[in-house]
Design a protein around this motif. Structure first.
Motif, PDB file in Angstrom:
ATOM      1  N   PHE A  33      45.681  51.848  38.634  1.00 25.77           N
ATOM      2  CA  PHE A  33      46.462  53.067  38.820  1.00 25.77           C
ATOM      3  C   PHE A  33      46.823  53.721  37.491  1.00 25.77           C
ATOM      4  O   PHE A  33      46.627  54.925  37.297  1.00 25.77           O
ATOM      5  CB  PHE A  33      47.738  52.731  39.601  1.00 25.77           C
ATOM      6  N   TYR A  34      47.348  52.920  36.563  1.00 23.95           N
ATOM      7  CA  TYR A  34      47.846  53.480  35.303  1.00 23.95           C
ATOM      8  C   TYR A  34      46.748  53.681  34.254  1.00 23.95           C
ATOM      9  O   TYR A  34      46.788  54.668  33.502  1.00 23.95           O
ATOM     10  CB  TYR A  34      48.940  52.583  34.721  1.00 23.95           C
ATOM     11  N   GLU A  35      45.776  52.778  34.187  1.00 23.23           N
ATOM     12  CA  GLU A  35      44.806  52.827  33.103  1.00 23.23           C
ATOM     13  C   GLU A  35      43.498  53.507  33.492  1.00 23.23           C
ATOM     14  O   GLU A  35      42.908  54.201  32.665  1.00 23.23           O
ATOM     15  CB  GLU A  35      44.533  51.412  32.595  1.00 23.23           C
ATOM     16  N   LYS A  36      43.031  53.317  34.728  1.00 20.05           N
ATOM     17  CA  LYS A  36      41.775  53.944  35.141  1.00 20.05           C
ATOM     18  C   LYS A  36      42.008  55.292  35.816  1.00 20.05           C
ATOM     19  O   LYS A  36      41.406  56.300  35.448  1.00 20.05           O
ATOM     20  CB  LYS A  36      41.000  53.021  36.075  1.00 20.05           C
ATOM     21  N   GLN A  37      42.890  55.289  36.800  1.00 20.55           N
ATOM     22  CA  GLN A  37      43.152  56.536  37.512  1.00 20.55           C
ATOM     23  C   GLN A  37      44.033  57.494  36.722  1.00 20.55           C
ATOM     24  O   GLN A  37      44.079  58.684  37.017  1.00 20.55           O
ATOM     25  CB  GLN A  37      43.780  56.232  38.876  1.00 20.55           C
ATOM     26  N   PHE A  96      49.912  54.272  46.275  1.00 18.71           N
ATOM     27  CA  PHE A  96      48.634  53.783  45.751  1.00 18.71           C
ATOM     28  C   PHE A  96      47.479  54.076  46.703  1.00 18.71           C
ATOM     29  O   PHE A  96      47.576  53.885  47.916  1.00 18.71           O
ATOM     30  CB  PHE A  96      48.700  52.279  45.483  1.00 18.71           C
ATOM     31  N   CYS A  97      46.356  54.526  46.128  1.00 15.43           N
ATOM     32  CA  CYS A  97      45.110  54.766  46.858  1.00 15.43           C
ATOM     33  C   CYS A  97      43.990  53.996  46.163  1.00 15.43           C
ATOM     34  O   CYS A  97      44.018  53.819  44.940  1.00 15.43           O
ATOM     35  CB  CYS A  97      44.762  56.254  46.881  1.00 15.43           C
ATOM     36  N   GLU A  98      43.001  53.572  46.924  1.00 17.72           N
ATOM     37  CA  GLU A  98      41.941  52.744  46.353  1.00 17.72           C
ATOM     38  C   GLU A  98      41.047  53.501  45.380  1.00 17.72           C
ATOM     39  O   GLU A  98      40.434  52.887  44.502  1.00 17.72           O
ATOM     40  CB  GLU A  98      41.102  52.122  47.466  1.00 17.72           C
ATOM     41  N   LEU A  99      40.936  54.800  45.548  1.00 20.00           N
ATOM     42  CA  LEU A  99      40.232  55.661  44.596  1.00 20.00           C
ATOM     43  C   LEU A  99      41.155  56.789  44.184  1.00 20.00           C
ATOM     44  O   LEU A  99      42.041  57.195  44.949  1.00 20.00           O
ATOM     45  CB  LEU A  99      38.976  56.281  45.234  1.00 20.00           C
ATOM     46  N   SER A 100      40.949  57.306  42.972  1.00 18.19           N
ATOM     47  CA  SER A 100      41.648  58.533  42.625  1.00 18.19           C
ATOM     48  C   SER A 100      41.088  59.661  43.486  1.00 18.19           C
ATOM     49  O   SER A 100      39.920  59.624  43.899  1.00 18.19           O
ATOM     50  CB  SER A 100      41.465  58.871  41.144  1.00 18.19           C
ATOM     51  N   TRP A 101      41.904  60.628  43.756  1.00 18.17           N
ATOM     52  CA  TRP A 101      41.449  61.730  44.605  1.00 18.17           C
ATOM     53  C   TRP A 101      40.331  62.520  43.934  1.00 18.17           C
ATOM     54  O   TRP A 101      39.423  63.015  44.588  1.00 18.17           O
ATOM     55  CB  TRP A 101      42.637  62.641  44.951  1.00 18.17           C
ATOM     56  N   GLN A 102      40.379  62.635  42.619  1.00 18.36           N
ATOM     57  CA  GLN A 102      39.327  63.342  41.895  1.00 18.36           C
ATOM     58  C   GLN A 102      37.992  62.613  42.026  1.00 18.36           C
ATOM     59  O   GLN A 102      36.944  63.232  42.272  1.00 18.36           O
ATOM     60  CB  GLN A 102      39.712  63.482  40.415  1.00 18.36           C
ATOM     61  N   GLU A 103      38.027  61.279  41.872  1.00 21.31           N
ATOM     62  CA  GLU A 103      36.798  60.476  41.980  1.00 21.31           C
ATOM     63  C   GLU A 103      36.251  60.530  43.398  1.00 21.31           C
ATOM     64  O   GLU A 103      35.036  60.614  43.610  1.00 21.31           O
ATOM     65  CB  GLU A 103      37.091  59.042  41.575  1.00 21.31           C
TER      66      GLU A 103
END
Length: 206
Positions: A33-37, A96-103
């Motif tokens: 969440f914090y580092e990748k998304q 929390f979501c398993e993917l970022s919405w942009q991705e």
């Protein structure tokens, strides 16, 4: 309340782990969440209410605050850890979501991923989903309120009937957990399939 303040008093997510529910399971989710998304915590305003409840047999401390989120409300849940202390349920706090919405919109995966969303009924039908009699249309808003997409499921299917009942209870947006996927060869990055309704709240008891 002391544990809640400690969990929110640092910008380093690693220092929060002792005050997070199921921290070993949640640790890789926090890193994602914090580092990748590259998401941030929601901003917390004034304390509006607090209470103590049981949800499906699980004891919950519930705090609600004013917030810039859709609906102007931020709800926090604290649950007992193995030592008996109440600590923050982080996944429901940040949405929390398993993917970022942009991705998700960029790659248009046809396999399902878990998303926490603000949901409300919609009358928008387009692309693969033009049949109003067949599909239920649902407006889906990201937890930070920045991205809006449209979700569809068959009205007479299990998911469609459950969502219809849930969303008919209120005119406001509902915070729910769903699984989403794109149809094969999706024509748009804004129209998706709702493949499963996981929970009628962001708090997932497991």
């Amino acid at each position: 309340e002391a544990n809640l303040k400690k969990s929110l008093s640092t910008s380093d997510w690693r220092e929060r782990l002792p005050y997070i529910y199921a921290s070993e399971r949640v640790k890789p989710l926090m890193q994602q969440f914090y580092e990748k998304q590259k998401y941030n915590d929601p901003e917390i305003g004034t304390l509006l209410n607090r209470g103590r409840y049981r949800v499906n047999g699980t004891e919950i401390l519930h705090f609600s605050y004013s917030c810039s989120r859709p609906g102007d409300l931020l709800e926090l849940a604290l649950r007992r850890n193995e030592d008996g202390d109440f600590v923050l349920d982080w996944t429901s706090f940040v949405g929390f979501c398993e993917l970022s919405w942009q991705e998700f919109r960029q790659h248009r995966p046809t396999s399902s991923f878990l998303f926490r969303v603000f949901a409300s009924t919609s009358d928008y039908y387009n692309y693969e989903f033009t049949d109003e009699k067949k599909y239920l249309s649902v407006s889906l808003l990201s937890p930070d309120g920045q991205i809006s997409i449209h979700g569809y499921c068959e009205r007479e299917g299990e998911v469609g009937k459950a969502l219809s009942r849930l969303l008919s209870r209120t005119q406001a947006m509902s915070g729910i957990i769903v699984k989403l996927a794109f149809p094969e060869n999706a024509e748009s990055n804004r129209c998706v399939l709702i493949t499963q309704l996981i929970s009628d709240r962001w708090l997932l008891l497991r």
